[in-house]
Enzyme design. Sequence first.
Site, PDB file in Angstrom:
ATOM      1  N   ALA A   1       2.582   2.390  -5.151  1.00  0.00           N
ATOM      2  CA  ALA A   1       1.725   1.300  -5.579  1.00  0.00           C
ATOM      3  C   ALA A   1       2.085   0.547  -6.690  1.00  0.00           C
ATOM      4  CB  ALA A   1       0.376   2.074  -5.753  1.00  0.00           C
ATOM      5  N   LYS A   2       1.994  -0.561  -6.756  1.00  0.00           N
ATOM      6  CA  LYS A   2       2.335  -1.311  -7.804  1.00  0.00           C
ATOM      7  C   LYS A   2       1.659  -1.199  -9.046  1.00  0.00           C
ATOM      8  CE  LYS A   2       3.051  -5.608  -4.809  1.00  0.00           C
ATOM      9  NZ  LYS A   2       2.386  -7.078  -4.448  1.00  0.00           N
ATOM     10  N   ARG A   3       0.299  -0.664  -9.194  1.00  0.00           N
ATOM     11  CA  ARG A   3      -0.322  -0.149 -10.394  1.00  0.00           C
ATOM     12  C   ARG A   3       0.215   0.883 -10.815  1.00  0.00           C
ATOM     13  NH1 ARG A   3      -3.643   0.291  -5.978  1.00  0.00           N
ATOM     14  NH2 ARG A   3      -4.414   2.355  -5.494  1.00  0.00           N
TER      15      ARG A   3
ATOM     16  N   SER B   1       1.449 -10.028  -0.963  1.00  0.00           N
ATOM     17  CA  SER B   1       1.123 -10.790  -1.857  1.00  0.00           C
ATOM     18  C   SER B   1       1.551 -10.812  -3.148  1.00  0.00           C
ATOM     19  CB  SER B   1      -0.459  -9.861  -2.383  1.00  0.00           C
ATOM     20  OG  SER B   1      -1.291 -10.080  -1.163  1.00  0.00           O
TER      21      SER B   1
ATOM     22  N   THR C   1       1.971 -10.353  -6.413  1.00  0.00           N
ATOM     23  CA  THR C   1       1.101  -9.760  -7.566  1.00  0.00           C
ATOM     24  C   THR C   1       1.812  -8.527  -8.383  1.00  0.00           C
ATOM     25  OG1 THR C   1       0.019  -7.921  -5.998  1.00  0.00           O
ATOM     26  CG2 THR C   1      -1.364 -10.103  -6.503  1.00  0.00           C
TER      27      THR C   1
END
Length: 279
Positions: free
Chosen positions: A240-242, A9, A11
């Site tokens: 994790a991207k976040r 994705s 994002t």
Amino acid sequence: MTTTRFAPSPTGRLHLGHAYSAVLGRRLGERWLLRIEDLDPGRARPEHVEGIMEDLDWLGLEPDGEPLVQSSRTQLYAAALDRLRAAGLVYPCFCTRADIAASLTAPHGDAGSGYPGSCRGLPDDPERRAAVPHSWRLDAARAITVAGGTPGWTEQDGRTFPADPSQIGDAILARKDAPSSYHLACVVDDAASGVTLVVRGEDLRPSTPVQRLLQQLLGLPEPTYLHHPLVTHEDGRRLAKRDQAPTLAAMREAGVDGPVLARQLATGLLPTGFRLSSD
């Protein structure tokens, strides 16, 4: 011919976990496809699509054929949803997240599915649907009955997994702000692309029962699955991207050799400070 796919994705920038999944899929697939899952209008960004292409090129991974972009295929997801709607297997849901959270505090409803079925069984109201934003949910109980039970699946190592009805809730198949959910778009695209082996992280294994049910309902072929271990930090924390996990772009800027990294990942060798979740 074994056909696999890598389906990120856009994002955020890719990290080492994405690279591991991409390399594994490329190694196992005689035909390896790229799919851009850009159906989230609030988070998907064109610059991240460019970043994905840059990172794969840096790793020395070249997809077979042009990338499939989900935002250009919404009519196909709508057609699949129409088929399910015509069969009475989906229903409109007007609930907000706050509505669902409040109802799950009551002593009724299926808390295990994460949705209490508040809108299931409501009489159809076209005027309300035209005026009020809503999602479309799978009527899981009815769908399981129509399908003749819950279909299991087979992993690449030969293990078979029976699906328990309790694993399948009234999943959202089309959101208020997106033309399709991950579940519906995934099975439609895997079938259209001829994917025979789905290579993805073990965190997505819980998605498999509902996706197998959708494949059964829509008459789509059943792929084999490989839910691989996740790349984590040495202390077991997930990437994790976040959480600002180290990106492939940062590794490239630090002078890491992309093709060498890809060859190492193909053998399960990870850079210092990382490990696989099953280790």
